[in-house]
Design a protein around this motif. Structure first.
Motif, PDB file in Angstrom:
ATOM      1  N   ALA A  88       0.833  -1.205   0.000  1.00 32.09           N
ATOM      2  CA  ALA A  88       0.000   0.000   0.000  1.00 32.09           C
ATOM      3  C   ALA A  88       0.869   1.257   0.000  1.00 32.09           C
ATOM      4  CB  ALA A  88      -0.930   0.001   1.209  1.00 32.09           C
ATOM      5  N   LEU A  89       1.949   1.262   0.782  1.00 35.22           N
ATOM      6  CA  LEU A  89       2.843   2.424   0.813  1.00 35.22           C
ATOM      7  C   LEU A  89       3.529   2.627  -0.533  1.00 35.22           C
ATOM      8  CD1 LEU A  89       4.502   2.189   4.341  1.00 35.22           C
ATOM      9  CD2 LEU A  89       2.835   3.864   3.545  1.00 35.22           C
ATOM     10  N   ARG A  90       3.954   1.538  -1.159  1.00 34.02           N
ATOM     11  CA  ARG A  90       4.586   1.653  -2.483  1.00 34.02           C
ATOM     12  C   ARG A  90       3.591   2.209  -3.509  1.00 34.02           C
ATOM     13  NH1 ARG A  90       9.599   0.124  -2.882  1.00 34.02           N
ATOM     14  NH2 ARG A  90      10.417  -1.484  -1.521  1.00 34.02           N
ATOM     15  N   GLU A  91       2.350   1.743  -3.443  1.00 34.79           N
ATOM     16  CA  GLU A  91       1.330   2.216  -4.376  1.00 34.79           C
ATOM     17  C   GLU A  91       1.059   3.709  -4.179  1.00 34.79           C
ATOM     18  OE1 GLU A  91      -3.328   1.352  -5.406  1.00 34.79           O
ATOM     19  OE2 GLU A  91      -2.110  -0.289  -4.634  1.00 34.79           O
ATOM     20  N   VAL A  92       0.971   4.136  -2.933  1.00 38.80           N
ATOM     21  CA  VAL A  92       0.745   5.557  -2.642  1.00 38.80           C
ATOM     22  C   VAL A  92       1.914   6.389  -3.156  1.00 38.80           C
ATOM     23  CG1 VAL A  92       0.628   7.246  -0.765  1.00 38.80           C
ATOM     24  CG2 VAL A  92      -0.805   5.209  -0.698  1.00 38.80           C
ATOM     25  N   ALA A  93       3.124   5.931  -2.935  1.00 35.17           N
ATOM     26  CA  ALA A  93       4.312   6.658  -3.393  1.00 35.17           C
ATOM     27  C   ALA A  93       4.324   6.762  -4.919  1.00 35.17           C
ATOM     28  CB  ALA A  93       5.573   5.970  -2.886  1.00 35.17           C
ATOM     29  N   GLN A  94       3.940   5.685  -5.604  1.00 43.01           N
ATOM     30  CA  GLN A  94       3.905   5.714  -7.059  1.00 43.01           C
ATOM     31  C   GLN A  94       2.809   6.643  -7.574  1.00 43.01           C
ATOM     32  OE1 GLN A  94       3.646   1.532  -7.919  1.00 43.01           O
ATOM     33  NE2 GLN A  94       5.866   1.299  -8.005  1.00 43.01           N
ATOM     34  N   GLU A  95       1.670   6.657  -6.903  1.00 42.10           N
ATOM     35  CA  GLU A  95       0.584   7.573  -7.288  1.00 42.10           C
ATOM     36  C   GLU A  95       1.025   9.032  -7.139  1.00 42.10           C
ATOM     37  OE1 GLU A  95      -2.726   7.104  -8.261  1.00 42.10           O
ATOM     38  OE2 GLU A  95      -2.351   4.965  -8.538  1.00 42.10           O
ATOM     39  N   LEU A  96       1.730   9.323  -6.044  1.00 44.47           N
ATOM     40  CA  LEU A  96       2.225  10.688  -5.837  1.00 44.47           C
ATOM     41  C   LEU A  96       3.233  11.088  -6.909  1.00 44.47           C
ATOM     42  CD1 LEU A  96       2.556  10.702  -1.953  1.00 44.47           C
ATOM     43  CD2 LEU A  96       1.058  12.159  -3.314  1.00 44.47           C
ATOM     44  N   GLU A  97       4.123  10.156  -7.263  1.00 43.80           N
ATOM     45  CA  GLU A  97       5.090  10.460  -8.314  1.00 43.80           C
ATOM     46  C   GLU A  97       4.368  10.679  -9.645  1.00 43.80           C
ATOM     47  OE1 GLU A  97       9.230   8.952 -10.387  1.00 43.80           O
ATOM     48  OE2 GLU A  97       8.188   7.554  -9.074  1.00 43.80           O
ATOM     49  N   ALA A  98       3.365   9.862  -9.940  1.00 38.57           N
ATOM     50  CA  ALA A  98       2.611  10.019 -11.187  1.00 38.57           C
ATOM     51  C   ALA A  98       1.905  11.370 -11.225  1.00 38.57           C
ATOM     52  CB  ALA A  98       1.609   8.877 -11.351  1.00 38.57           C
ATOM     53  N   SER A  99       1.342  11.797 -10.101  1.00 35.49           N
ATOM     54  CA  SER A  99       0.685  13.107 -10.041  1.00 35.49           C
ATOM     55  C   SER A  99       1.690  14.226 -10.283  1.00 35.49           C
ATOM     56  CB  SER A  99       0.020  13.318  -8.682  1.00 35.49           C
ATOM     57  OG  SER A  99      -1.025  12.406  -8.502  1.00 35.49           O
ATOM     58  N   PHE A 100       2.852  14.098  -9.679  1.00 33.47           N
ATOM     59  CA  PHE A 100       3.907  15.090  -9.863  1.00 33.47           C
ATOM     60  C   PHE A 100       4.343  15.153 -11.325  1.00 33.47           C
ATOM     61  CE2 PHE A 100       8.473  16.024 -10.110  1.00 33.47           C
ATOM     62  CZ  PHE A 100       8.494  17.291  -9.545  1.00 33.47           C
ATOM     63  N   LEU A 101       4.560  13.981 -11.934  1.00 31.65           N
ATOM     64  CA  LEU A 101       4.999  13.952 -13.327  1.00 31.65           C
ATOM     65  C   LEU A 101       3.922  14.497 -14.267  1.00 31.65           C
ATOM     66  CD1 LEU A 101       6.881  10.545 -13.456  1.00 31.65           C
ATOM     67  CD2 LEU A 101       7.865  12.841 -13.593  1.00 31.65           C
ATOM     68  N   ALA A 102       2.656  14.210 -13.985  1.00 30.04           N
ATOM     69  CA  ALA A 102       1.566  14.736 -14.803  1.00 30.04           C
ATOM     70  C   ALA A 102       1.565  16.262 -14.763  1.00 30.04           C
ATOM     71  CB  ALA A 102       0.226  14.176 -14.337  1.00 30.04           C
ATOM     72  N   GLU A 103       1.779  16.806 -13.589  1.00 27.61           N
ATOM     73  CA  GLU A 103       1.824  18.274 -13.463  1.00 27.61           C
ATOM     74  C   GLU A 103       3.042  18.841 -14.197  1.00 27.61           C
ATOM     75  OE1 GLU A 103       0.398  21.932 -12.662  1.00 27.61           O
ATOM     76  OE2 GLU A 103      -0.634  20.033 -12.277  1.00 27.61           O
TER      77      GLU A 103
ATOM     78  N   THR B 298      10.417   5.598   1.156  1.00 23.48           N
ATOM     79  CA  THR B 298      11.358   5.577   2.277  1.00 23.48           C
ATOM     80  C   THR B 298      10.910   6.539   3.379  1.00 23.48           C
ATOM     81  OG1 THR B 298      13.152   5.032   0.751  1.00 23.48           O
ATOM     82  CG2 THR B 298      13.782   5.878   2.906  1.00 23.48           C
ATOM     83  N   ALA B 299      10.458   7.725   2.975  1.00 21.47           N
ATOM     84  CA  ALA B 299       9.989   8.709   3.958  1.00 21.47           C
ATOM     85  C   ALA B 299       8.728   8.225   4.667  1.00 21.47           C
ATOM     86  CB  ALA B 299       9.727  10.043   3.276  1.00 21.47           C
ATOM     87  N   LEU B 300       7.814   7.590   3.940  1.00 15.81           N
ATOM     88  CA  LEU B 300       6.589   7.073   4.553  1.00 15.81           C
ATOM     89  C   LEU B 300       6.893   5.953   5.548  1.00 15.81           C
ATOM     90  CD1 LEU B 300       4.221   7.042   1.454  1.00 15.81           C
ATOM     91  CD2 LEU B 300       4.017   8.503   3.480  1.00 15.81           C
ATOM     92  N   VAL B 301       7.827   5.083   5.189  1.00 17.65           N
ATOM     93  CA  VAL B 301       8.219   4.004   6.099  1.00 17.65           C
ATOM     94  C   VAL B 301       8.854   4.585   7.352  1.00 17.65           C
ATOM     95  CG1 VAL B 301       9.808   2.063   6.400  1.00 17.65           C
ATOM     96  CG2 VAL B 301       8.427   2.228   4.337  1.00 17.65           C
TER      97      VAL B 301
END
Length: 92
Positions: free
Chosen positions: A14-29, A78-81
């Motif tokens: 779940a943490l990896r998925e959240v981190a990937q979603e955040l990166e995808a949002s950042f890249l989309a912007e 890493t930060a979330l963990v």
């Protein structure tokens, strides 16, 4: 595998998925700011193209993340963990 190990694996995924979603949002912007998906003056798709440009950027961003991205997802993970450990979330 114990119940705790299964829970830890679920939390890790779940943490990896959240981190990937955040990166995808950042890249989309970032793609939006770079002008990716903007309609062209000539032979453009008009209003329809403008409406779906954000979806195209989001899919391109997800594809970038699936292929390794820019490393932001790993840093976020890493930060979330670390935050979970600090707050008593256990080993995630």
């Amino acid at each position: 595998m114990s119940l705790q190990q299964g829970k830890d694996i679920d939390q890790t995924a779940a943490l990896r998925e959240v981190a990937q979603e955040l990166e995808a949002s950042f890249l989309a912007e970032m793609l939006k700011q770079a002008g990716f998906g903007e309609s062209r003056d000539s032979f453009g798709g008009g209003v329809g193209e403008e409406q779906f440009a954000s979806l195209l950027r989001a899919e391109h961003a997800r594809a970038l993340v699936e292929r390794g991205g820019i490393g932001l997802a790993q840093s976020l993970y890493t930060a979330l963990v670390a935050r979970g450990d600090h707050l008593g979330g256990g080993n995630q």
